[in-house]
Design a protein around this motif. Sequence first.
Motif, PDB file in Angstrom:
ATOM      1  N   SER A  81     -20.405  35.960 -16.466  1.00  0.00           N
ATOM      2  CA  SER A  81     -21.581  35.108 -16.311  1.00  0.00           C
ATOM      3  C   SER A  81     -22.796  35.909 -15.867  1.00  0.00           C
ATOM      4  O   SER A  81     -22.693  37.013 -15.340  1.00  0.00           O
ATOM      5  CB  SER A  81     -21.303  33.995 -15.293  1.00  0.00           C
ATOM      6  OG  SER A  81     -21.075  34.533 -14.000  1.00  0.00           O
ATOM      7  N   GLN A 128     -24.172  41.411 -26.674  1.00  0.00           N
ATOM      8  CA  GLN A 128     -24.221  39.954 -26.638  1.00  0.00           C
ATOM      9  C   GLN A 128     -25.592  39.384 -26.266  1.00  0.00           C
ATOM     10  O   GLN A 128     -25.906  38.253 -26.634  1.00  0.00           O
ATOM     11  CB  GLN A 128     -23.164  39.431 -25.660  1.00  0.00           C
ATOM     12  CG  GLN A 128     -21.747  39.820 -26.069  1.00  0.00           C
ATOM     13  CD  GLN A 128     -20.697  39.289 -25.108  1.00  0.00           C
ATOM     14  OE1 GLN A 128     -20.886  38.255 -24.472  1.00  0.00           O
ATOM     15  NE2 GLN A 128     -19.570  39.992 -25.002  1.00  0.00           N
ATOM     16  N   PHE A 129     -26.380  40.159 -25.539  1.00  0.00           N
ATOM     17  CA  PHE A 129     -27.700  39.677 -25.110  1.00  0.00           C
ATOM     18  C   PHE A 129     -28.731  40.775 -25.378  1.00  0.00           C
ATOM     19  O   PHE A 129     -29.232  41.424 -24.454  1.00  0.00           O
ATOM     20  CB  PHE A 129     -27.671  39.299 -23.621  1.00  0.00           C
ATOM     21  CG  PHE A 129     -26.675  38.219 -23.303  1.00  0.00           C
ATOM     22  CD1 PHE A 129     -26.943  36.890 -23.611  1.00  0.00           C
ATOM     23  CD2 PHE A 129     -25.463  38.534 -22.701  1.00  0.00           C
ATOM     24  CE1 PHE A 129     -26.028  35.894 -23.324  1.00  0.00           C
ATOM     25  CE2 PHE A 129     -24.537  37.546 -22.408  1.00  0.00           C
ATOM     26  CZ  PHE A 129     -24.814  36.215 -22.724  1.00  0.00           C
ATOM     27  N   VAL A 185     -27.619  31.290 -15.820  1.00  0.00           N
ATOM     28  CA  VAL A 185     -28.456  31.747 -16.935  1.00  0.00           C
ATOM     29  C   VAL A 185     -27.663  31.807 -18.238  1.00  0.00           C
ATOM     30  O   VAL A 185     -28.122  31.341 -19.278  1.00  0.00           O
ATOM     31  CB  VAL A 185     -29.079  33.128 -16.619  1.00  0.00           C
ATOM     32  CG1 VAL A 185     -29.868  33.658 -17.816  1.00  0.00           C
ATOM     33  CG2 VAL A 185     -29.971  33.043 -15.385  1.00  0.00           C
ATOM     34  N   ALA A 186     -26.467  32.395 -18.207  1.00  0.00           N
ATOM     35  CA  ALA A 186     -25.712  32.562 -19.453  1.00  0.00           C
ATOM     36  C   ALA A 186     -24.244  32.834 -19.127  1.00  0.00           C
ATOM     37  O   ALA A 186     -23.895  33.209 -18.005  1.00  0.00           O
ATOM     38  CB  ALA A 186     -26.282  33.724 -20.273  1.00  0.00           C
ATOM     39  N   ILE A 187     -23.398  32.634 -20.145  1.00  0.00           N
ATOM     40  CA  ILE A 187     -21.986  33.007 -20.066  1.00  0.00           C
ATOM     41  C   ILE A 187     -21.699  33.944 -21.232  1.00  0.00           C
ATOM     42  O   ILE A 187     -21.996  33.624 -22.386  1.00  0.00           O
ATOM     43  CB  ILE A 187     -21.063  31.781 -20.107  1.00  0.00           C
ATOM     44  CG1 ILE A 187     -21.275  30.910 -18.859  1.00  0.00           C
ATOM     45  CG2 ILE A 187     -19.598  32.213 -20.204  1.00  0.00           C
ATOM     46  CD1 ILE A 187     -20.436  29.654 -18.824  1.00  0.00           C
ATOM     47  N   GLY A 188     -21.143  35.111 -20.905  1.00  0.00           N
ATOM     48  CA  GLY A 188     -20.809  36.092 -21.921  1.00  0.00           C
ATOM     49  C   GLY A 188     -19.357  35.997 -22.338  1.00  0.00           C
ATOM     50  O   GLY A 188     -18.545  35.322 -21.705  1.00  0.00           O
ATOM     51  N   GLU A 189     -19.020  36.692 -23.406  1.00  0.00           N
ATOM     52  CA  GLU A 189     -17.677  36.666 -23.971  1.00  0.00           C
ATOM     53  C   GLU A 189     -16.937  37.970 -23.673  1.00  0.00           C
ATOM     54  O   GLU A 189     -17.547  38.990 -23.357  1.00  0.00           O
ATOM     55  CB  GLU A 189     -17.758  36.452 -25.483  1.00  0.00           C
ATOM     56  CG  GLU A 189     -18.454  35.168 -25.895  1.00  0.00           C
ATOM     57  CD  GLU A 189     -17.719  33.915 -25.416  1.00  0.00           C
ATOM     58  OE1 GLU A 189     -16.492  33.990 -25.215  1.00  0.00           O
ATOM     59  OE2 GLU A 189     -18.383  32.879 -25.233  1.00  0.00           O
ATOM     60  N   GLN A 206     -26.427  35.195 -13.675  1.00  0.00           N
ATOM     61  CA  GLN A 206     -27.175  34.305 -12.781  1.00  0.00           C
ATOM     62  C   GLN A 206     -28.484  34.966 -12.393  1.00  0.00           C
ATOM     63  O   GLN A 206     -28.669  36.171 -12.560  1.00  0.00           O
ATOM     64  CB  GLN A 206     -26.378  34.009 -11.507  1.00  0.00           C
ATOM     65  CG  GLN A 206     -25.092  33.256 -11.695  1.00  0.00           C
ATOM     66  CD  GLN A 206     -24.405  32.992 -10.360  1.00  0.00           C
ATOM     67  OE1 GLN A 206     -24.723  33.603  -9.335  1.00  0.00           O
ATOM     68  NE2 GLN A 206     -23.452  32.080 -10.366  1.00  0.00           N
ATOM     69  N   ARG A 217     -12.946  30.549 -19.031  1.00  0.00           N
ATOM     70  CA  ARG A 217     -14.255  30.078 -19.470  1.00  0.00           C
ATOM     71  C   ARG A 217     -14.584  28.720 -18.859  1.00  0.00           C
ATOM     72  O   ARG A 217     -15.722  28.479 -18.435  1.00  0.00           O
ATOM     73  CB  ARG A 217     -14.317  29.994 -20.995  1.00  0.00           C
ATOM     74  CG  ARG A 217     -15.716  29.603 -21.459  1.00  0.00           C
ATOM     75  CD  ARG A 217     -15.904  29.624 -22.945  1.00  0.00           C
ATOM     76  NE  ARG A 217     -17.285  29.302 -23.264  1.00  0.00           N
ATOM     77  CZ  ARG A 217     -18.279  30.181 -23.297  1.00  0.00           C
ATOM     78  NH1 ARG A 217     -18.038  31.461 -23.040  1.00  0.00           N
ATOM     79  NH2 ARG A 217     -19.512  29.808 -23.567  1.00  0.00           N
ATOM     80  N   TRP A 220     -31.892  41.756 -23.397  1.00  0.00           N
ATOM     81  CA  TRP A 220     -31.841  42.442 -22.094  1.00  0.00           C
ATOM     82  C   TRP A 220     -31.465  43.914 -22.237  1.00  0.00           C
ATOM     83  O   TRP A 220     -31.126  44.570 -21.255  1.00  0.00           O
ATOM     84  CB  TRP A 220     -30.832  41.741 -21.185  1.00  0.00           C
ATOM     85  CG  TRP A 220     -31.195  40.314 -20.866  1.00  0.00           C
ATOM     86  CD1 TRP A 220     -32.449  39.790 -20.781  1.00  0.00           C
ATOM     87  CD2 TRP A 220     -30.288  39.233 -20.598  1.00  0.00           C
ATOM     88  NE1 TRP A 220     -32.401  38.450 -20.478  1.00  0.00           N
ATOM     89  CE2 TRP A 220     -31.083  38.079 -20.357  1.00  0.00           C
ATOM     90  CE3 TRP A 220     -28.903  39.125 -20.534  1.00  0.00           C
ATOM     91  CZ2 TRP A 220     -30.515  36.830 -20.069  1.00  0.00           C
ATOM     92  CZ3 TRP A 220     -28.340  37.898 -20.235  1.00  0.00           C
ATOM     93  CH2 TRP A 220     -29.134  36.763 -20.002  1.00  0.00           C
ATOM     94  N   GLU A 267     -17.769  27.724 -16.595  1.00  0.00           N
ATOM     95  CA  GLU A 267     -18.619  26.581 -16.938  1.00  0.00           C
ATOM     96  C   GLU A 267     -18.751  25.624 -15.761  1.00  0.00           C
ATOM     97  O   GLU A 267     -19.826  25.077 -15.505  1.00  0.00           O
ATOM     98  CB  GLU A 267     -18.057  25.866 -18.168  1.00  0.00           C
ATOM     99  CG  GLU A 267     -18.234  26.662 -19.455  1.00  0.00           C
ATOM    100  CD  GLU A 267     -17.495  26.052 -20.630  1.00  0.00           C
ATOM    101  OE1 GLU A 267     -16.655  25.132 -20.395  1.00  0.00           O
ATOM    102  OE2 GLU A 267     -17.738  26.478 -21.780  1.00  0.00           O
TER     103      GLU A 267
END
Length: 291
Positions: A100, A20-21, A86-90, A102, A61, A24, A65
Amino acid sequence: MHADQIAVTAATVRALVDEQFPQWRDLPVRPLDSQGTVNAIFRLGDSLTARFPLQPRAGARQWLEREAAAAAELLGRTRFATPEPVAIGEPGAGYPLPWSVQSWVPGAVAADEDLGDDFARDLAEFITGVRAIDTRGRTFAGENRGGVLKDHDAWMETCLERSEHLLDVPLLRRLWTGFRELPRGDSPDVMNHRDLIPGNVLVAGGRLTGVLDVGGLGPADPALDLVAAWHLLDRGPRRTLRECLRPDDLEWERGRAWAFEQAMGLVWYYDRTNPAMRRVGRRTLARIAAL
């Protein structure tokens, strides 16, 4: 720690991050040994943390958020470090929930620190800074602590029953009988961190350096963040905190009551699964009962 706890491994985290990212993919993944009870936490390189909820949750989710929005609202509002969203993953790789990312906040948690007056002044500064955030017309949403003490009668009865073999329940029952009658008065809701326990407070050299788990930031009883007085401080520094914040007697006593409500759930629930949280509960209850 929980009957419905989800297992999260470093291999799962690695797979989720890589898929997903991809930016990284070269960052190492390391599990973090923490006192946390809500999330499994992994270091992602040197500057990030990945957080994975440990229990199924409806609207997961939306919950993440809201946490991210709260973290963004607090970021930079005091001189003490707090996580940046920073981001939210699935969901994926066998893990069923969103998760998430951070920023990493360095420091040691205030687990067994002997914290003094300087820390108490720092803590008062943080609480004052949080209270200064505009509620924008928001009021307590009715979740968890921060509203009316009597609303927690059923939970307290559960805690008292489950603590029969662990604590002096007759004494604790008498304390709750008094606490539950404390009036709210006419003080309006103010912004609170809402979970100032030792595992969420970072220290260095006896001073406050940062605060974690900021996703609960929101309006509540002004007394709520005063739980830190009993979770973190012995009698002398507790007096210093009170002198800095200047709550009236009723607000101070409600802070003691909210600390009691929180601590009562820590001893029996984590008796065999999280010794650090169990110690926090016992220490807090001892401070409360000693008054």
